[in-house]
Scaffold this motif. Structure first.
Motif, PDB file in Angstrom:
ATOM      1  N   GLU A  12      -5.476   8.526  -7.871  1.00  0.00           N
ATOM      2  CA  GLU A  12      -6.535   9.355  -8.456  1.00  0.00           C
ATOM      3  C   GLU A  12      -6.397   9.567  -9.963  1.00  0.00           C
ATOM      4  N   VAL A  13      -5.234   9.289 -10.537  1.00  0.00           N
ATOM      5  CA  VAL A  13      -5.078   9.449 -11.989  1.00  0.00           C
ATOM      6  C   VAL A  13      -5.041   8.110 -12.717  1.00  0.00           C
ATOM      7  N   MET A  14      -5.191   7.001 -11.987  1.00  0.00           N
ATOM      8  CA  MET A  14      -5.142   5.685 -12.620  1.00  0.00           C
ATOM      9  C   MET A  14      -6.401   5.422 -13.440  1.00  0.00           C
ATOM     10  N   THR A  15      -6.235   4.686 -14.530  1.00  0.00           N
ATOM     11  CA  THR A  15      -7.369   4.242 -15.329  1.00  0.00           C
ATOM     12  C   THR A  15      -8.040   3.061 -14.639  1.00  0.00           C
ATOM     13  N   GLY A  16      -9.171   2.637 -15.175  1.00  0.00           N
ATOM     14  CA  GLY A  16      -9.864   1.482 -14.621  1.00  0.00           C
ATOM     15  C   GLY A  16      -9.004   0.234 -14.639  1.00  0.00           C
ATOM     16  N   GLY A  17      -8.285   0.027 -15.735  1.00  0.00           N
ATOM     17  CA  GLY A  17      -7.413  -1.136 -15.841  1.00  0.00           C
ATOM     18  C   GLY A  17      -6.273  -1.091 -14.842  1.00  0.00           C
ATOM     19  N   GLN A  18      -5.708   0.100 -14.655  1.00  0.00           N
ATOM     20  CA  GLN A  18      -4.614   0.241 -13.690  1.00  0.00           C
ATOM     21  C   GLN A  18      -5.104  -0.005 -12.264  1.00  0.00           C
ATOM     22  N   LEU A  19      -6.285   0.500 -11.950  1.00  0.00           N
ATOM     23  CA  LEU A  19      -6.845   0.264 -10.626  1.00  0.00           C
ATOM     24  C   LEU A  19      -7.101  -1.227 -10.387  1.00  0.00           C
ATOM     25  N   ALA A  20      -7.539  -1.916 -11.426  1.00  0.00           N
ATOM     26  CA  ALA A  20      -7.789  -3.356 -11.301  1.00  0.00           C
ATOM     27  C   ALA A  20      -6.489  -4.111 -11.042  1.00  0.00           C
ATOM     28  N   ARG A  21      -5.409  -3.727 -11.752  1.00  0.00           N
ATOM     29  CA  ARG A  21      -4.113  -4.377 -11.516  1.00  0.00           C
ATOM     30  C   ARG A  21      -3.591  -4.062 -10.124  1.00  0.00           C
ATOM     31  N   ARG A  22      -3.772  -2.832  -9.699  1.00  0.00           N
ATOM     32  CA  ARG A  22      -3.349  -2.452  -8.344  1.00  0.00           C
ATOM     33  C   ARG A  22      -4.113  -3.274  -7.308  1.00  0.00           C
ATOM     34  N   GLU A  23      -5.401  -3.467  -7.528  1.00  0.00           N
ATOM     35  CA  GLU A  23      -6.206  -4.259  -6.603  1.00  0.00           C
ATOM     36  C   GLU A  23      -5.749  -5.706  -6.576  1.00  0.00           C
ATOM     37  N   ARG A  24      -5.355  -6.264  -7.734  1.00  0.00           N
ATOM     38  CA  ARG A  24      -4.868  -7.642  -7.762  1.00  0.00           C
ATOM     39  C   ARG A  24      -3.577  -7.773  -6.967  1.00  0.00           C
ATOM     40  N   LEU A  25      -2.722  -6.788  -7.075  1.00  0.00           N
ATOM     41  CA  LEU A  25      -1.485  -6.791  -6.294  1.00  0.00           C
ATOM     42  C   LEU A  25      -1.786  -6.750  -4.799  1.00  0.00           C
ATOM     43  N   THR A  26      -2.716  -5.892  -4.415  1.00  0.00           N
ATOM     44  CA  THR A  26      -3.062  -5.764  -3.000  1.00  0.00           C
ATOM     45  C   THR A  26      -3.652  -7.060  -2.460  1.00  0.00           C
ATOM     46  N   ALA A  57       4.217  -3.480 -11.297  1.00  0.00           N
ATOM     47  CA  ALA A  57       3.986  -3.385  -9.848  1.00  0.00           C
ATOM     48  C   ALA A  57       4.729  -2.197  -9.262  1.00  0.00           C
ATOM     49  N   TYR A  58       5.952  -1.968  -9.727  1.00  0.00           N
ATOM     50  CA  TYR A  58       6.728  -0.846  -9.205  1.00  0.00           C
ATOM     51  C   TYR A  58       6.232   0.513  -9.708  1.00  0.00           C
ATOM     52  N   ARG A  59       5.374   0.507 -10.711  1.00  0.00           N
ATOM     53  CA  ARG A  59       4.743   1.771 -11.121  1.00  0.00           C
ATOM     54  C   ARG A  59       3.673   2.194 -10.117  1.00  0.00           C
ATOM     55  N   TYR A  60       3.089   1.211  -9.429  1.00  0.00           N
ATOM     56  CA  TYR A  60       2.001   1.494  -8.503  1.00  0.00           C
ATOM     57  C   TYR A  60       2.468   1.575  -7.052  1.00  0.00           C
ATOM     58  N   PHE A  61       3.554   0.874  -6.738  1.00  0.00           N
ATOM     59  CA  PHE A  61       4.054   0.827  -5.369  1.00  0.00           C
ATOM     60  C   PHE A  61       5.565   1.035  -5.386  1.00  0.00           C
ATOM     61  N   ALA A  62       6.034   1.977  -4.586  1.00  0.00           N
ATOM     62  CA  ALA A  62       7.440   2.347  -4.623  1.00  0.00           C
ATOM     63  C   ALA A  62       8.351   1.285  -4.030  1.00  0.00           C
ATOM     64  N   SER A  63       7.813   0.442  -3.153  1.00  0.00           N
ATOM     65  CA  SER A  63       8.641  -0.532  -2.447  1.00  0.00           C
ATOM     66  C   SER A  63       7.742  -1.630  -1.896  1.00  0.00           C
ATOM     67  N   LYS A  64       8.370  -2.671  -1.387  1.00  0.00           N
ATOM     68  CA  LYS A  64       7.596  -3.734  -0.737  1.00  0.00           C
ATOM     69  C   LYS A  64       6.875  -3.192   0.488  1.00  0.00           C
ATOM     70  N   ASP A  65       7.541  -2.356   1.289  1.00  0.00           N
ATOM     71  CA  ASP A  65       6.888  -1.795   2.466  1.00  0.00           C
ATOM     72  C   ASP A  65       5.676  -0.948   2.087  1.00  0.00           C
ATOM     73  N   HIS A  66       5.773  -0.219   0.990  1.00  0.00           N
ATOM     74  CA  HIS A  66       4.634   0.568   0.515  1.00  0.00           C
ATOM     75  C   HIS A  66       3.463  -0.350   0.184  1.00  0.00           C
ATOM     76  N   LEU A  67       3.726  -1.410  -0.560  1.00  0.00           N
ATOM     77  CA  LEU A  67       2.687  -2.357  -0.929  1.00  0.00           C
ATOM     78  C   LEU A  67       2.105  -3.048   0.309  1.00  0.00           C
ATOM     79  N   LEU A  68       2.967  -3.425   1.242  1.00  0.00           N
ATOM     80  CA  LEU A  68       2.504  -4.061   2.475  1.00  0.00           C
ATOM     81  C   LEU A  68       1.606  -3.113   3.277  1.00  0.00           C
ATOM     82  N   ALA A  69       1.974  -1.856   3.319  1.00  0.00           N
ATOM     83  CA  ALA A  69       1.194  -0.883   4.081  1.00  0.00           C
ATOM     84  C   ALA A  69      -0.185  -0.685   3.471  1.00  0.00           C
ATOM     85  N   VAL A  70      -0.245  -0.625   2.155  1.00  0.00           N
ATOM     86  CA  VAL A  70      -1.539  -0.468   1.489  1.00  0.00           C
ATOM     87  C   VAL A  70      -2.395  -1.712   1.716  1.00  0.00           C
TER      88      VAL A  70
END
Length: 216
Positions: A12-26, A57-70
């Motif tokens: 909820e506090v991410m900028t548009g650019g951060q959300l886009a990077r998070r989406e690319r990771l997902t 990537a580790y700023r957005y997801f605490a671990s591989k399991d966190h990223l996998l779950a999302v």
């Protein structure tokens, strides 16, 4: 690089650019899981595939399991969104409750059948002790429950929660036994269908609500 030892940046506090990077990771994780399963890659592979720096990537997801779950949550949400859209278009009350719930559970099972790596990932995340992965798993459960609530909207309150919990529990257990080679995919379809038909049979719903009770 070591996994993040602090809480990741809240969405909820991410900028548009951060959300886009998070989406690319997902999206990268969804592709990697689909190709070869969750155990075949590391966070660095996700970073390389997405074009996002590993440290970021580790700023957005605490671990591989966190990223996998999302990623699992996102993959599953696409299915539930399609189901809701279809039933909104057709009108839920126009379809008998057993048929509409079977349609949804069969779609979900077929999705896991086509993409077996995601069934394995669901089981892995379901049993993960990572707190952030657990929160993503709760989001998956909430999403599933929201769909079931829509499909059971005309079922009285008393039996609705029982039916929803029974169907969700049997589906998860059946998928787990399939992933661990203790049953076939045909068994998964059969067990879930039997549960749906049993708990949502008209006469059973009538008995649960007292509609079938008469007085002398």
């Amino acid at each position: 690089m070591l996994p993040n030892t602090s809480a990741p940046l809240p969405v909820e506090v991410m900028t548009g650019g951060q959300l886009a990077r998070r989406e690319r990771l997902t999206r990268a994780v969804v592709d990697l899981v689909a190709e070869s399963g969750a155990d075949s890659f590391q966070m660095k592979d996700v970073a390389d595939r997405s074009g996002v720096a590993l440290g970021t990537a580790y700023r957005y997801f605490a671990s591989k399991d966190h990223l996998l779950a999302v990623a699992m949550s996102e993959w599953q949400r696409r299915l539930t969104d399609r189901v809701i859209a279809d039933f909104d278009r057709r009108g839920v009350p126009a379809v008998p409750v057993v048929e509409r719930v079977l349609d949804y559970t069969n779609r979900e099972i077929r999705g896991f059948q086509r993409h077996a790596h995601f069934a394995g990932l669901m089981v892995r995340i379901y049993t993960s002790t990572d707190p952030f992965a657990s929160e993503a798993m709760r989001e998956i459960s909430r999403n599933n429950s929201a769909v079931m609530e829509r499909l059971l909207a005309d079922v009285p309150d008393r039996p609705r929660a029982i039916a929803r919990n029974a169907v969700e529990s049997v589906l998860m257990h059946a998928l787990t036994t399939w992933v661990t080679d203790r049953c076939t995919i045909a068994d998964v379809f059969e067990r879930v269908a039997a549960t749906v038909q049993y708990v949502l049979a008209p006469e059973r719903l009538a008995a649960a609500t007292g509609a079938g009770t008469t007085t002398g």
